[in-house]
Design an enzyme around this catalytic site. Structure first.
Site, PDB file in Angstrom:
ATOM      1  NE  ARG A 151       5.306   7.048  -0.227  1.00 41.09           N
ATOM      2  CZ  ARG A 151       5.286   7.356   1.074  1.00 41.09           C
ATOM      3  NH1 ARG A 151       4.844   6.488   1.972  1.00 41.09           N
ATOM      4  NH2 ARG A 151       5.715   8.531   1.488  1.00 41.09           N
ATOM      5  CB  SER A 188       3.644   4.693   6.016  1.00 40.25           C
ATOM      6  OG  SER A 188       3.670   6.050   5.628  1.00 40.25           O
ATOM      7  CD  GLU A 238      13.438  10.303   4.798  1.00 38.30           C
ATOM      8  OE1 GLU A 238      12.317  10.407   4.266  1.00 38.30           O
ATOM      9  OE2 GLU A 238      14.495  10.559   4.205  1.00 38.30           O
ATOM     10  N   GLY A 239       9.631  11.673   7.568  1.00 37.28           N
ATOM     11  CA  GLY A 239       8.447  11.715   8.418  1.00 37.28           C
ATOM     12  C   GLY A 239       7.498  12.857   8.139  1.00 37.28           C
ATOM     13  CE  LYS A 282      13.167  17.409  -0.116  1.00 38.58           C
ATOM     14  NZ  LYS A 282      12.842  16.578  -1.301  1.00 38.58           N
TER      15      LYS A 282
END
Length: 476
Positions: free
Chosen positions: A127, A153, A370-371, A366
């Site tokens: 994604r 997700s 992830e998450g 950054k």
């Protein structure tokens, strides 16, 4: 029509809003936009609506279609990166010295390379996330925030959101607007990729293994894709790292067995954060990567989605390395890049540090995580960089221009949260699915979209972390 697609008089009609909120929550439940209310095992009897916006949010038609059109190019790019070991070595050389998690992943990657890959089927479900940057002339530019190559997700829940907003708009007397809500079914598209890889694996008895956490509020997002596979008579099992470590083994042909079942595909819906791993879990990950099972993603594709790779891709000439003789593809991808800057040791990294400290509100710092909820902004950037600016620890981060989207007004519906009109920012995600068999790309598709919206009070965070909510684009 107001800039946000819904007129201000509708947004300010308190009696209408009160009625619509009840309709909206019931519509979300009826249409299966669901989430567990507690992170406890076996708690599917405690279910509520997943958080969502009362109204769809405006997205410019041209930039929306630009995001969809570039997705198959991003699919190819991720796949090409995953096959280029010298690029991954170069790109991540500094990061793996200072970031233990990325280093552990890279050790598995090197192990698999030394031993030789056993599986020629590659499955990618990703994604790519974007925000719309406001230009000085009032126009908007599509800018990529990141690409998620593991556990991307909300394809399941996004498939059920269009009917929710269609119904709300009809009840609000906005029939023409309801017709502008786009069809969207990422569940079917993601399942199509999984099914293609399963077919190529070639064993009807072999299962798709969802690798999951023990506590999973977002279970229904998983189930929608899983149910698409069952419709195709493809068997699915759900297991944790601990189950693989306990019952998993490879036979002499390196076929993976878990609980006595041959595994055709390991679909990672877990394993993207350091806290997902014990030493036992790292060993289980290595065993799965060494196996004949198709991995979604395999370790090289997982690494292709790191922030450091994202930053390296923005360097002059790098995209041309992956798309020689395809200048149009290079231009389409590069047009979506925000400014990205290295923090490696040396003059270039020193310049980045000085730039960030001088104007921290113009950037995002950054880490390789992830998450959601990991990025740093404003004063946090100064706090971190002042501490590591002379240290190699700064190489664990990259710096990116902060995208400045145009805010809109909406109501965010979340269980237990008082209703109020919020100033909101939206992020557009585009799902891609691809399957490569040997050197042949046998599937490469854009399979749907996701819009997430959050209050402008929050700098970072997704739906799962309790900040953003689900939404639909209303093309303007």
């Amino acid at each position: 029509m107001a800039a946000n697609g819904i007129p201000e008089d509708v947004l300010m009609d308190n009696d209408l809003i009160k009625d619509l909120v009840d309709v909206a929550k019931d519509s979300a439940l009826l249409n299966g936009v669901l989430m567990r209310t507690k992170e406890t095992p076996n708690s599917s009897e405690v279910v509520t609506y997943a958080p969502f916006t009362l109204f769809p949010s405006p997205v410019p038609k041209a930039t929306f279609h630009q995001a969809l059109a570039v997705q198959t190019h991003y699919n190819r790019l991720v796949d090409k990166i995953s096959q280029d070991s010298s690029f991954l070595e170069e790109a991540l050389a500094s990061t793996i010295k200072v970031d233990d998690f990325t280093g552990r992943l890279f050790n598995i990657y090197r192990h698999v390379l030394r031993e030789g890959k056993t599986q020629s089927i590659v499955l990618g479900l990703n994604r790519s996330d974007y925000m719309l940057d406001q230009n000085g002339d009032g126009s908007a530019s599509l800018k990529q925030i990141e690409i998620n190559t593991i556990a991307a997700s909300f394809g399941g829940l996004a498939s059920h959101m269009p009917n929710v907003h269609r119904h709300i708009l009809k009840v609000a007397g906005r029939l023409e607007d309801s017709k502008r809500i786009l069809d969207n079914n990422p569940s079917a598209g993601l399942a199509k990729g999984l099914a293609k890889a399963w077919d190529l694996y070639g064993s009807e008895r072999a299962v798709v293994l969802y690798l999951v956490e023990e506590l999973q509020r977002n279970i229904f997002d998983h189930r929608y894709v899983e149910n698409e596979l069952w419709k195709r008579n493809i068997p699915v099992i759900r297991r944790q790292f601990e189950d693989v470590a306990k019952t998993g083994f490879l036979d002499q042909d390196k076929r993976l067995f878990v609980d006595g079942r041959e595994v055709a595909i390991v679909y990672f819906r877990n394993g993207y954060m350091p806290q997902n791993y014990t030493e036992q879990n790292w060993e289980a990950r290595l065993m799965m990567e060494r196996s004949m099972a198709v991995k979604c993603p395999d370790i090289s594709t997982h690494l292709a989605g790191t922030k450091k790779v994202q930053q390296e891709l923005a360097r002059p000439g790098v995209l041309e390395r992956f798309f020689p003789g395809e200048p149009d593809v290079v231009d389409q991808i590069r047009a979506t890049f925000a400014g990205l800057y290295t923090l490696d040791m040396g003059p270039e990294g020193d310049k980045t540090v000085a730039m960030a400290l001088a104007k921290p509100d113009q950037f995002v710092l950054k880490p390789q995580r992830e998450g959601g909820g990991n990025n740093l902004y404003g004063a946090e950037i100064c706090q971190v960089l002042e501490g590591v600016k002379q240290s190699t620890e700064r190489m664990a981060y990259i710096l990116m221009d902060k995208v400045q989207p145009r805010p809109v007004h909406n109501y965010l519906l979340r269980l237990g949260t008082p209703l109020k009109l919020s100033t909101c920012l939206s992020e557009l995600g585009v799902f891609g699915a691809y399957v490569r068999h040997g050197q042949d790309m046998v599937l490469n598709e854009c399979v749907g979209h996701l819009l997430r919206t959050k209050s402008d009070e929050h700098s970072d965070g997704g739906v799962a972390s309790g900040v953003a909510v689900l939404d639909n684009p209303l093309l303007v």
